[in-house]
Scaffold this motif. Sequence first.
Motif, PDB file in Angstrom:
ATOM      1  N   SER A  63      42.989  41.530  33.967  1.00  0.00           N
ATOM      2  CA  SER A  63      42.447  40.196  33.702  1.00  0.00           C
ATOM      3  C   SER A  63      43.429  39.350  32.883  1.00  0.00           C
ATOM      4  O   SER A  63      44.455  39.835  32.403  1.00  0.00           O
ATOM      5  CB  SER A  63      41.080  40.290  33.030  1.00  0.00           C
ATOM      6  N   SER A  64      43.060  38.092  32.744  1.00  0.00           N
ATOM      7  CA  SER A  64      43.947  37.102  32.124  1.00  0.00           C
ATOM      8  C   SER A  64      43.915  37.269  30.607  1.00  0.00           C
ATOM      9  O   SER A  64      43.362  36.433  29.886  1.00  0.00           O
ATOM     10  CB  SER A  64      43.494  35.703  32.517  1.00  0.00           C
TER      11      SER A  64
ATOM     12  N   HIS B 186      30.386  30.697  33.102  1.00  0.00           N
ATOM     13  CA  HIS B 186      31.786  31.120  33.241  1.00  0.00           C
ATOM     14  C   HIS B 186      31.868  31.994  34.497  1.00  0.00           C
ATOM     15  O   HIS B 186      31.896  33.222  34.434  1.00  0.00           O
ATOM     16  CB  HIS B 186      32.254  31.896  32.008  1.00  0.00           C
TER      17      HIS B 186
ATOM     18  N   ASN C 173      32.445  39.583  30.385  1.00  0.00           N
ATOM     19  CA  ASN C 173      31.637  39.070  31.490  1.00  0.00           C
ATOM     20  C   ASN C 173      30.465  39.975  31.831  1.00  0.00           C
ATOM     21  O   ASN C 173      30.572  41.189  31.681  1.00  0.00           O
ATOM     22  CB  ASN C 173      32.523  38.904  32.730  1.00  0.00           C
TER      23      ASN C 173
ATOM     24  N   ARG D 132      42.371  25.687  31.242  1.00  0.00           N
ATOM     25  CA  ARG D 132      42.936  25.683  32.608  1.00  0.00           C
ATOM     26  C   ARG D 132      42.819  24.289  33.229  1.00  0.00           C
ATOM     27  O   ARG D 132      43.730  23.820  33.923  1.00  0.00           O
ATOM     28  CB  ARG D 132      42.177  26.691  33.484  1.00  0.00           C
TER      29      ARG D 132
ATOM     30  N   ILE E  83      43.666  37.984  38.283  1.00  0.00           N
ATOM     31  CA  ILE E  83      43.386  39.417  38.501  1.00  0.00           C
ATOM     32  C   ILE E  83      44.142  39.894  39.745  1.00  0.00           C
ATOM     33  O   ILE E  83      44.737  40.970  39.753  1.00  0.00           O
ATOM     34  CB  ILE E  83      41.867  39.664  38.661  1.00  0.00           C
TER      35      ILE E  83
ATOM     36  N   ARG F  40      35.810  43.460  35.208  1.00  0.00           N
ATOM     37  CA  ARG F  40      35.803  43.199  36.647  1.00  0.00           C
ATOM     38  C   ARG F  40      37.132  43.653  37.238  1.00  0.00           C
ATOM     39  O   ARG F  40      38.189  43.340  36.713  1.00  0.00           O
ATOM     40  CB  ARG F  40      35.601  41.705  36.904  1.00  0.00           C
TER      41      ARG F  40
ATOM     42  N   GLY G   2      40.525  32.690  37.411  1.00  0.00           N
ATOM     43  CA  GLY G   2      40.339  34.041  36.864  1.00  0.00           C
ATOM     44  C   GLY G   2      40.593  35.092  37.937  1.00  0.00           C
ATOM     45  O   GLY G   2      41.326  36.071  37.715  1.00  0.00           O
TER      46      GLY G   2
END
Length: 353
Positions: free
Chosen positions: A263-264, A209, A153, A184, A257, A114, A253
């Motif tokens: 991404s993380s 998620h 994802n 988190r 970004i 993403r 998330g």
Amino acid sequence: MSSLSLFQRIVIRCGLTSCRSTKEQPVKIMVTGAAGQIGYALVPMIARGVMLGSDQPVILHLLDIPPAAEALNGVKMELIDAAFPLLKGVVATTDVAEACCGVNIAIMVGGFRRKEGMERKDVLSKNVSIYKAQASALEQYAAANCKVLVVANPANTNALILKEFAPSIPAKNITCLTRLDHNRALGRIAQRLNIHVSDVKNVIIWGNHSSTQYPDANHATVITQSGEKSVKELIADDKWLSDEFITFVQQQGAAIIKSRKLSSALSAASAACDHIHDWVLGTPKGTWTSMGVYSDGSYGVLPGLIYSFPVTCNKGEWSIVQGLRIDEPSRARMDATAKELIEEKTLAYSCLD
Ligand SMILES: NC(=O)C1=CN([C@@H]2O[C@H](COP(=O)(O)OP(=O)(O)OC[C@H]3O[C@@H](n4cnc5c(N)ncnc54)[C@H](O)[C@@H]3O)[C@@H](O)[C@H]2O)C=CC1
Ligand SMILES: O=C([O-])CC(=O)C(=O)O
């Protein structure tokens, strides 16, 4: 041969058959998308023993696509340069059959990522066809009883596609990552109470998620010198818990970004290690974690979805924590995230037509 135990004979004939074998026997772990951001953070953690413990040797099977072959080879070179004592071998390949061969654990990170401003649904169509193809390879070439963790994802729906197109892999062996959201949630509560994160336990991530997930602190507790105390009572601010806390976890998330333009990777890699560690070695007594697992209808969740539940793990098996009281607002949020998963499943199948 006859002086060997049945277990030893099985190991010799089939390669390793379970994730936890004798300590001399390396466990084979596949990481797909290994040249990517999460892959680069994850493989040294595995090679250092963060995932399976500091006494468990491992062999890494790294998979990526041909355009990333050179970068993948660079990752392999660095792994060798790092001289990790537990790392007994590295296979770096763009051939999915070779990557899956004999693996005991498969961490599925590979896929289309993403980008800023994209919703997870935008990446769904790109990723379900990858997961359909990789399901067949796992089914044919992985070790019997291979444990699968899907990170890429849309993680729950990719895991569902993988399960449906690998019918001989037991459904209980296919999971997806919601441990990052769980961590988190623990971190945010610890920050708010100004305590250490390891003193907080038993938050729950329900569902997908995605931004519809339900981070639930109703059953969470804090370990204090005078015993366990309810997070709800210690925070004493129901509005914060049902509003800001939930939004924070749902949106973190996207926030990473926005900030990193990537991404993380660090926290996702760490959470993937936590997920497999607890699945294989067990959750601590009195503590549960969150995992995306195949729904058996618990808590009224439609059977057959990959949905995140509170689970405990023992001897390599997860079980959904039963009997938690679900209030009306929680019910509504749990149903909303299930609804999104049903929609994603329909969309995924329409992409595969
Ligand atoms: N479940 C979770 O908690 C989280 C999930 N993610 C997801 O993890 C995935 C990976 O993220 P990053 O590592 O940051 O992305 P990235 O784009 O840096 O890496 C992805 C890697 O996958 C490779 N790849 C693409 N198609 C492949 C295929 N068919 N087979 C094998 N490899 C393939 C790419 O070449 C690339 O090296 C993304 O889908 C991301 O959205 C990210 C953070 C948290
Ligand atoms: O969408 C992404 O790639 C990021 C993600 O899942 C997360 O950090 O939770």
